[in-house]
Enzyme design. Structure first.
Site, mmCIF file in Angstrom:
data_model
loop_
_atom_site.group_PDB
_atom_site.id
_atom_site.type_symbol
_atom_site.label_atom_id
_atom_site.label_comp_id
_atom_site.label_asym_id
_atom_site.label_seq_id
_atom_site.Cartn_x
_atom_site.Cartn_y
_atom_site.Cartn_z
ATOM 1 C CE LYS A 1 29.543 41.357 31.991
ATOM 2 N NZ LYS A 1 29.572 40.088 32.774
ATOM 3 C CG PHE B 1 30.827 35.454 41.935
ATOM 4 C CD1 PHE B 1 30.382 34.831 43.098
ATOM 5 C CD2 PHE B 1 32.200 35.623 41.767
ATOM 6 C CE1 PHE B 1 31.282 34.379 44.059
ATOM 7 C CE2 PHE B 1 33.100 35.182 42.722
ATOM 8 C CZ PHE B 1 32.632 34.555 43.873
ATOM 9 C CB SER C 1 39.438 39.735 40.013
ATOM 10 O OG SER C 1 39.342 39.747 38.603
ATOM 11 C CD GLU D 1 30.483 35.727 33.244
ATOM 12 O OE1 GLU D 1 30.251 36.761 33.917
ATOM 13 O OE2 GLU D 1 31.581 35.496 32.711
ATOM 14 N NE ARG D 2 32.079 33.529 38.010
ATOM 15 C CZ ARG D 2 33.187 33.690 38.697
ATOM 16 N NH1 ARG D 2 33.484 32.861 39.656
ATOM 17 N NH2 ARG D 2 33.986 34.694 38.438
ATOM 18 C CD GLU E 1 40.353 38.792 46.269
ATOM 19 O OE1 GLU E 1 40.456 38.794 45.039
ATOM 20 O OE2 GLU E 1 39.563 39.532 46.882
ATOM 21 C CB CYS F 1 35.867 42.794 48.008
ATOM 22 S SG CYS F 1 34.686 44.014 48.543
HETATM 23 P P1 NAD Z 1 35.838 38.957 37.935
HETATM 24 O O1 NAD Z 1 36.880 40.004 37.810
HETATM 25 O O2 NAD Z 1 36.146 37.594 37.423
HETATM 26 O O3 NAD Z 1 34.499 39.406 37.154
HETATM 27 C C1 NAD Z 1 33.919 40.655 37.376
HETATM 28 C C2 NAD Z 1 33.169 41.076 36.112
HETATM 29 O O4 NAD Z 1 34.096 41.198 35.043
HETATM 30 C C3 NAD Z 1 32.104 40.092 35.656
HETATM 31 O O5 NAD Z 1 30.973 40.795 35.208
HETATM 32 C C4 NAD Z 1 32.784 39.348 34.524
HETATM 33 O O6 NAD Z 1 31.870 38.885 33.542
HETATM 34 C C5 NAD Z 1 33.707 40.384 33.941
HETATM 35 N N1 NAD Z 1 34.926 39.781 33.361
HETATM 36 C C6 NAD Z 1 35.548 38.636 33.755
HETATM 37 N N2 NAD Z 1 36.630 38.416 32.998
HETATM 38 C C7 NAD Z 1 36.708 39.440 32.125
HETATM 39 C C8 NAD Z 1 37.634 39.773 31.074
HETATM 40 N N3 NAD Z 1 38.688 38.995 30.798
HETATM 41 N N4 NAD Z 1 37.411 40.898 30.383
HETATM 42 C C9 NAD Z 1 36.364 41.693 30.650
HETATM 43 N N5 NAD Z 1 35.460 41.421 31.627
HETATM 44 C C10 NAD Z 1 35.629 40.316 32.352
HETATM 45 O O7 NAD Z 1 35.401 38.921 39.471
HETATM 46 P P2 NAD Z 1 34.430 37.904 40.194
HETATM 47 O O8 NAD Z 1 35.114 36.589 40.314
HETATM 48 O O9 NAD Z 1 33.087 37.952 39.584
HETATM 49 O O10 NAD Z 1 34.312 38.597 41.641
HETATM 50 C C11 NAD Z 1 35.233 38.377 42.666
HETATM 51 C C12 NAD Z 1 36.290 39.449 42.704
HETATM 52 O O11 NAD Z 1 35.675 40.724 42.836
HETATM 53 C C13 NAD Z 1 37.216 39.336 43.902
HETATM 54 O O12 NAD Z 1 38.527 39.621 43.481
HETATM 55 C C14 NAD Z 1 36.714 40.392 44.859
HETATM 56 O O13 NAD Z 1 37.675 40.874 45.779
HETATM 57 C C15 NAD Z 1 36.286 41.441 43.914
HETATM 58 N N6 NAD Z 1 35.319 42.357 44.511
HETATM 59 C C16 NAD Z 1 35.747 43.607 44.826
HETATM 60 C C17 NAD Z 1 34.887 44.489 45.438
HETATM 61 C C18 NAD Z 1 35.333 45.871 45.796
HETATM 62 O O14 NAD Z 1 34.471 46.682 46.101
HETATM 63 N N7 NAD Z 1 36.601 46.200 45.765
HETATM 64 C C19 NAD Z 1 33.562 44.117 45.729
HETATM 65 C C20 NAD Z 1 33.155 42.832 45.364
HETATM 66 C C21 NAD Z 1 34.054 41.962 44.754
#
Ligand code: NAD
Length: 498
Positions: A172, A148, A225, A175-176, A382, A280
């Site tokens: 994909k 998101f 994450s 969704e937020r 985090e 991140c």
């Molecule tokens: P998230 O892991 O909750 O979601 C990321 C994606 O995964 C979304 O599209 C979501 O729909 C999907 N998802 C969520 N739960 C899932 C599941 N159980 N099974 C399969 N898919 C699932 O992350 P977020 O809250 O959207 O974003 C924040 C996180 O992303 C933070 O931890 C941040 O550090 C990380 N991030 C990392 C980078 C990087 O380059 N390393 C860059 C941006 C964000």
């Protein structure tokens, strides 16, 4: 209330299945809903991508690049509209949203170099009358799953490059905050992208699992994450796919006694509190080398944190907006409670912040902890919010040991005027992206982005040269054209130049 649907085969597709609410986090109110794709919707997107692949693969790279040039122009022409959507659904300030979009556009600019990027490698006469070259061919249908916190930039890390390399893509998004992501994908079609080359399926775990399980999907790029990155890396590998899964972070800034403290403090303010800490690459730990440095930093940070201009991101001239959701706000407040309970000194407390006119918004004010130790959860995990932790260290070596012992290794930064210390830091630190007097060392589009340790699962980083390698497979061709009159006896020894 309007519904955000999918973009499949160049058309907006409504499937009237499950939906979830999309919020304006500054108001704490649902403003739209988004469809959540089931496996059959994902399959429809996969089939559209597969059907588009043969023609797209054979489209000259220069023609593919021309689409990207027009896309860049359309992104620039629509930047205010895109930034307003990002800000409305994510909560970040308009200026920050424009910054994220600009970094995304730079990835499109890099993709415009497709003919150069795909040139391959060539050698004449690797043996008698034998020439050899390596060609970089597309994988086929590939997918991206994005978080998101950068609804414009992170998808733009992925599909422009994948597409100019000749692949067809299924995105994909989170969704937020899906609206800006979908608008940008529509602009790419307006730029002339053939139907089916890029498809967007909105959704949650069900859509992700359908992508992982589909044999037609050859590679997955994930950003999000760490627990989900690890899940996707493991499961997609099991299904024989190429995977790069970028995860979470805990980024430390080390401040040495010789640093320019005023500059360091200004850099820390933006890196810790910009985007409400939901980056991140956000700095969430400052390791002050020596008590004098720690005391001086805190003295300078406190009035600046108290003066942060916080409100709805869509208003101009602010420093910080709300967190993305009520759950994110509660989680961040829970970490602040835990820090107090575990004995850290709470110097500035953002828990009680109320923004006039946005009383139901998901706000947490800038927060500062001192006397944080490596045993505390606010150090280990985090937080992804506007919380900065000061840890006191006796030396650069001790500061570096802390960083190297941490499970994450995304970004880090050293503030100093000492070149020898900077060189040691760059050589020995176990982190993928390192800044020296640069608080957010996010690589530009012609380098590649990725952390180490539990911040990235996979071998290749995102975008830039690693992105080209990720989205292509090498084919090496060895070709011989002997002169017509020459005849050769059969050779049974292994061919060599020996
Ligand atoms: P998230 O892991 O909750 O979601 C990321 C994606 O995964 C979304 O599209 C979501 O729909 C999907 N998802 C969520 N739960 C899932 C599941 N159980 N099974 C399969 N898919 C699932 O992350 P977020 O809250 O959207 O974003 C924040 C996180 O992303 C933070 O931890 C941040 O550090 C990380 N991030 C990392 C980078 C990087 O380059 N390393 C860059 C941006 C964000």
């Amino acid at each position: 209330m309007s519904t955000i649907a999918h973009l499949i085969n160049g058309e907006i597709v409504f499937r009237s299945g499950r939906t979830t609410a999309v919020y304006n986090p500054a108001l704490g109110a649902a403003i739209r809903q988004v469809e959540l794709a089931d496996a059959s919707t994902v399959q429809q997107a996969i089939e559209a991508a597969q059907a588009a692949f043969p023609a797209w693969r054979n489209t000259p790279p220069a023609k593919r690049a021309q689409v990207m040039f027009r896309f860049k122009q359309l992104l620039e022409a629509n930047k205010d509209k895109i930034a307003a959507l990002i800000s409305e659904e994510h909560g970040k300030t308009l200026e920050d949203a424009l910054g994220e979009l600009q970094r995304g556009i730079e990835n499109v600019e890099y993709a415009c170099g497709a003919p150069e990027l795909l040139k391959g490698e060539y050698n004449r006469n690797v043996g008698p009358a034998i020439d050899s070259w390596s060609d970089f061919q597309p994988l086929g249908v590939v997918a991206g799953i994005t978080p998101f916190n950068f609804p414009a930039m992170v998808p733009l890390w992925m599909y422009p490059l994948a597409i100019v390399c000749g692949n067809c893509f299924i995105l994909k998004p989170s969704e937020r905050d899906p609206s800006s992501t979908l608008l940008i994908a529509e602009l790419l079609h307006e730029a002339g992208l053939p139907k089916g080359v890029l498809n967007v399926v909105n959704g949650d775990k069900a859509a992700v699992d359908a992508l992982i399980e589909a044999p037609e999907v050859k590679a997955i790029s994930f950003v999000g994450s760490t627990p989900i990155a690890e899940y996707i890396y493991r499961e997609a590998n099991k299904h024989g796919k190429r995977v790069q899964a970028l995860g979470g972070a805990k980024n430390h800034a080390v401040v040495l006694p010789d640093a320019d403290l005023d500059n360091a403090v200004n850099a820390l303010m933006g890196a810790a509190y910009g985007s409400c800490g939901e980056r991140c690459m956000a700095i969430s730990v400052v390791v002050a080398v020596g008590d004098q440095v720690a005391d001086a930093l805190i003295e300078r940070l406190v009035p600046k944190i108290q003066a942060l201009k916080i409100g709805a991101g869509t208003a101009c001239g602010l420093d910080m907006g709300p967190l993305v959701s009520a759950a994110a706000r509660d989680k961040v407040k829970g970490y602040i409670d835990a820090g107090v309970a575990q004995g850290a000194k709470l110097v500035v407390d953002g828990r009680q912040l109320v923004v006039p006119g946005c009383e139901d918004g998901y706000f947490v004010g800038g927060t500062l902890f001192d006397q944080v130790t490596p045993q505390m959860s606010i150090y280990q995990e985090e937080i992804f919010g506007p919380v900065l932790c000061v840890v006191r260290a006796a030396s650069l070596e001790q500061a570096m040991q802390l960083i190297n012992d941490h499970e994450y290794g995304n970004g880090t930064c050293l503030f100093t005027r000492d070149g020898e210390a900077a060189r040691l830091f760059c050589d020995e630190i176990e982190v993928g992206m390192v800044g020296v007097n640069v608080p957010l060392p996010v690589p530009v589009s012609y380098h590649s982005f990725g952390g180490w340790k539990r911040s990235l699962f996979g071998d290749l980083h995102a975008y830039g040269p690693d992105g080209v390698r990720f989205y292509t497979k090498r084919k090496t061709i060895t070709q011989r054209w002997p002169q017509r009159a020459s005849h050769e006896a059969a050779q049974f020894a292994f061919p060599s130049n020996g």
